[in-house]
Design an enzyme around this catalytic site. Structure first.
Site, short mmCIF file in Angstrom:
data_model
loop_
_atom_site.label_atom_id
_atom_site.label_comp_id
_atom_site.label_asym_id
_atom_site.label_seq_id
_atom_site.Cartn_x
_atom_site.Cartn_y
_atom_site.Cartn_z
N HIS A 23 -2.24 -36.82 0.07
CA HIS A 23 -2.83 -35.49 0.01
C HIS A 23 -3.87 -35.35 1.11
O HIS A 23 -4.25 -36.32 1.76
CB HIS A 23 -3.48 -35.24 -1.35
CG HIS A 23 -2.53 -35.27 -2.51
ND1 HIS A 23 -1.70 -34.22 -2.83
CD2 HIS A 23 -2.27 -36.25 -3.42
CE1 HIS A 23 -0.97 -34.53 -3.90
NE2 HIS A 23 -1.29 -35.76 -4.28
N ASP B 230 -7.54 -28.68 3.57
CA ASP B 230 -7.73 -27.72 4.65
C ASP B 230 -8.77 -26.71 4.17
O ASP B 230 -8.53 -25.96 3.23
CB ASP B 230 -6.39 -27.05 4.97
CG ASP B 230 -6.50 -25.79 5.82
OD1 ASP B 230 -7.60 -25.47 6.30
OD2 ASP B 230 -5.47 -25.12 6.00
N HIS C 274 -10.59 -23.36 4.82
CA HIS C 274 -10.53 -22.14 5.60
C HIS C 274 -11.90 -21.77 6.18
O HIS C 274 -11.97 -21.03 7.17
CB HIS C 274 -10.02 -20.98 4.75
CG HIS C 274 -8.55 -21.04 4.48
ND1 HIS C 274 -7.82 -19.93 4.06
CD2 HIS C 274 -7.65 -22.06 4.56
CE1 HIS C 274 -6.55 -20.27 3.90
NE2 HIS C 274 -6.42 -21.57 4.18
N HIS D 25 -7.33 -25.76 0.41
CA HIS D 25 -6.10 -26.18 -0.25
C HIS D 25 -5.57 -27.45 0.40
O HIS D 25 -5.96 -27.82 1.52
CB HIS D 25 -5.04 -25.07 -0.21
CG HIS D 25 -4.61 -24.64 1.16
ND1 HIS D 25 -3.62 -25.29 1.88
CD2 HIS D 25 -5.04 -23.63 1.95
CE1 HIS D 25 -3.45 -24.69 3.04
NE2 HIS D 25 -4.31 -23.68 3.12
N CYS D 26 -4.66 -28.10 -0.28
CA CYS D 26 -3.96 -29.26 0.27
C CYS D 26 -2.92 -28.77 1.27
O CYS D 26 -2.28 -27.74 1.05
CB CYS D 26 -3.30 -30.05 -0.85
SG CYS D 26 -2.63 -31.66 -0.35
N HIS E 107 2.56 -28.24 -2.56
CA HIS E 107 1.25 -28.67 -3.03
C HIS E 107 0.37 -27.49 -3.41
O HIS E 107 -0.35 -27.55 -4.41
CB HIS E 107 0.57 -29.54 -1.96
CG HIS E 107 1.15 -30.91 -1.86
ND1 HIS E 107 0.37 -32.05 -1.89
CD2 HIS E 107 2.43 -31.35 -1.76
CE1 HIS E 107 1.15 -33.12 -1.79
NE2 HIS E 107 2.41 -32.70 -1.71
N MET F 85 -2.94 -27.01 -6.08
CA MET F 85 -3.92 -27.77 -5.31
C MET F 85 -4.66 -26.88 -4.33
O MET F 85 -4.45 -26.91 -3.13
CB MET F 85 -3.24 -28.93 -4.58
CG MET F 85 -4.19 -30.07 -4.33
SD MET F 85 -3.31 -31.57 -3.87
CE MET F 85 -4.72 -32.67 -3.70
N HIS G 31 -8.73 -6.10 -11.04
CA HIS G 31 -9.22 -4.87 -11.67
C HIS G 31 -9.92 -5.25 -12.97
O HIS G 31 -9.39 -6.02 -13.76
CB HIS G 31 -8.05 -3.92 -11.97
CG HIS G 31 -8.43 -2.72 -12.77
ND1 HIS G 31 -9.10 -1.66 -12.24
CD2 HIS G 31 -8.23 -2.42 -14.08
CE1 HIS G 31 -9.30 -0.74 -13.17
NE2 HIS G 31 -8.77 -1.19 -14.31
N GLU H 245 -12.33 0.62 -8.04
CA GLU H 245 -11.60 0.43 -9.30
C GLU H 245 -10.72 -0.81 -9.25
O GLU H 245 -10.58 -1.55 -10.22
CB GLU H 245 -10.76 1.67 -9.63
CG GLU H 245 -9.80 2.04 -8.51
CD GLU H 245 -9.06 3.32 -8.79
OE1 GLU H 245 -8.55 3.49 -9.92
OE2 GLU H 245 -8.97 4.16 -7.87
N THR H 246 -10.08 -1.02 -8.10
CA THR H 246 -9.21 -2.17 -7.86
C THR H 246 -9.40 -2.55 -6.41
O THR H 246 -9.61 -1.69 -5.55
CB THR H 246 -7.74 -1.81 -8.12
OG1 THR H 246 -7.59 -1.37 -9.48
CG2 THR H 246 -6.82 -2.99 -7.88
N HIS I 234 -3.82 -6.09 -11.13
CA HIS I 234 -3.29 -4.78 -11.49
C HIS I 234 -1.87 -4.53 -11.00
O HIS I 234 -1.42 -3.38 -10.93
CB HIS I 234 -4.22 -3.65 -11.04
CG HIS I 234 -4.19 -2.47 -11.97
ND1 HIS I 234 -3.11 -1.63 -12.09
CD2 HIS I 234 -5.10 -2.02 -12.86
CE1 HIS I 234 -3.36 -0.70 -12.98
NE2 HIS I 234 -4.57 -0.90 -13.48
#
Length: 374
Positions: free
Chosen positions: A129, A132, A134, A169-170, A179, A184, A289, A313-314, A340
């Site tokens: 494994h 990463d 971001h 994430h992996c 993965h 993950m 939402h 709202e969303t 939503h």
């Protein structure tokens, strides 16, 4: 043709790692100077803070406004491959996890801090494994520098230069989708040193913070339509890959299972409290939402240098991204917090609850007449 495609897909990250090493070695002098502004000796003099991570939806203790200068913030996570149950019907899948949870824990630092992660791959695991980030700057987000086999550990340090909430994430060569969709992934929040601000630069604070990790799972079915079970992740791989290629999840859940944030697992608050909701989806787009509430201030793509939107709202969070929303609860009750796309919420599991205590305000809402016969 199929084998050629497979080879190309497997080579994406391997090739990227090789080219990343070349770029680093041949970077212009100006870039080299920028990268070496702070020496290893200078970093070694910075204060160190060791943080004990907690399981989502909860978040470890942290300051909203940084006290003092930059720090080295040290985290430790152990990778666990484990069988989990996704719903009340007992549907099983093998999850790949950071620290045993889906999603992995939320990490919090401030802009200018250094993130130092000790990543442990438990000896009981089958797979290699990595991670990463971001939020980080560097080829593959640290993925090539954190490839760790079962029974090994690795330490990575990187500087948090961009405020916001970000996915991690992996991303092992050739197996990234498996993965990530096996659970993950997680999120990291880089707060501005002087805290959150509204669109006019006024301070924003929160009383509570919760982390919602939305996860799509692809559990294979047998010829009768029943979900299959496997003895190991490796045994499940071929069938799972076929299920993933349909792009049709069997489950879309908050925090690892259907009902992971409802009932006794509901998030709690009180009337008058301001809650920061961090929401990530490492693979698919989503549309959070809050039924009966709003996004008072929303950073839909999670980046705090951008002014927040108001009164939503969303809001839309692209796949591979984390968003943040701030809301002050004004009424008590059970609030449903959903994706939503209501099919995904009600049929596949992408829903949670906030349980809010306090006094009801009739001015905001009141039943004038109960139902009566006509």
């Amino acid at each position: 043709m199929g084998e050629d495609l497979k080879l190309t897909r497997r080579s994406i990250l391997v090739g990227a790692a090789a080219s990343g090493a070349f770029v680093q070695a041949t970077a212009p002098a100006s870039a080299q100077a920028a990268m070496s502004k702070v020496s290893a000796a200078d970093v070694a003099k910075l204060p160190r803070v060791k943080v004990d991570l907690v399981n989502p939806p909860f978040v470890h203790a942290h300051e909203q406004i940084a006290a003092g200068g930059p720090k080295v913030v040290a985290f430790e996570m152990t990778i666990q491959e484990k069988k989990i149950v996704l719903d009340d019907a007992g549907t099983e899948t093998f999850a790949f996890t950071f620290n045993g949870t889906v999603p992995g824990p939320l990490m919090v630092v401030h802009e200018g801090d250094y993130v130092e992660l000790t990543l442990i791959n438990a000896a009981t695991n089958e797979m290699m494994h990595n991670i990463d980030f971001h939020a980080s700057t560097g080829a593959l987000g640290g993925g090539a520098l954190t490839e760790v086999n079962p029974g090994e550990k690795v330490v990575l340090r990187w500087k948090a230069t961009r405020p916001g909430v970000f996915v991690y994430h992996c991303a092992p060569p050739g197996m990234v989708p498996w993965h990530v969709t096996a659970g993950m992934n997680g999120a990291l929040m880089v707060l501005p040193r002087d805290g959150l601000k509204d669109q006019q630069g006024k301070p924003l604070k929160y009383d509570r913070v919760y982390y919602v990790g939305e996860q799509d799972f692809y559990v294979p079915r047998d010829e009768h339509g029943k979900f299959k079970r496997y003895a190991s992740p490796g045994e499940a791989y071929e069938d799972t890959q076929k299920a993933m290629r349909t792009l049709t999840p069997s489950h879309i859940v908050f925090n690892g299972k259907v009902g992971g944030l409802t009932g006794k697992n509901a998030m709690t608050a009180k009337v008058g409290e301001t809650v920061l909701i961090i929401h990530s989806q490492a693979n698919r787009d989503t549309r959070p939402h809050l039924i009966g509430g709003h996004g008072d201030y929303v950073w839909a793509t999670g980046k705090f240098r951008n002014p927040p939107e108001r009164d939503l709202e969303t809001w839309f969070i692209p796949g591979g991204c984390a968003g943040a929303a701030l809301y002050t609860f004004l009424q008590p009750g059970i609030y449903a917090y959903v994706n939503h796309n209501l099919i995904e919420a009600f049929e596949l599991g992408a829903a949670g609850h906030f349980k809010v205590e306090g006094e009801w305000n009739d001015d905001l809402m009141k039943q004038i007449q109960a139902p009566v016969g006509m």
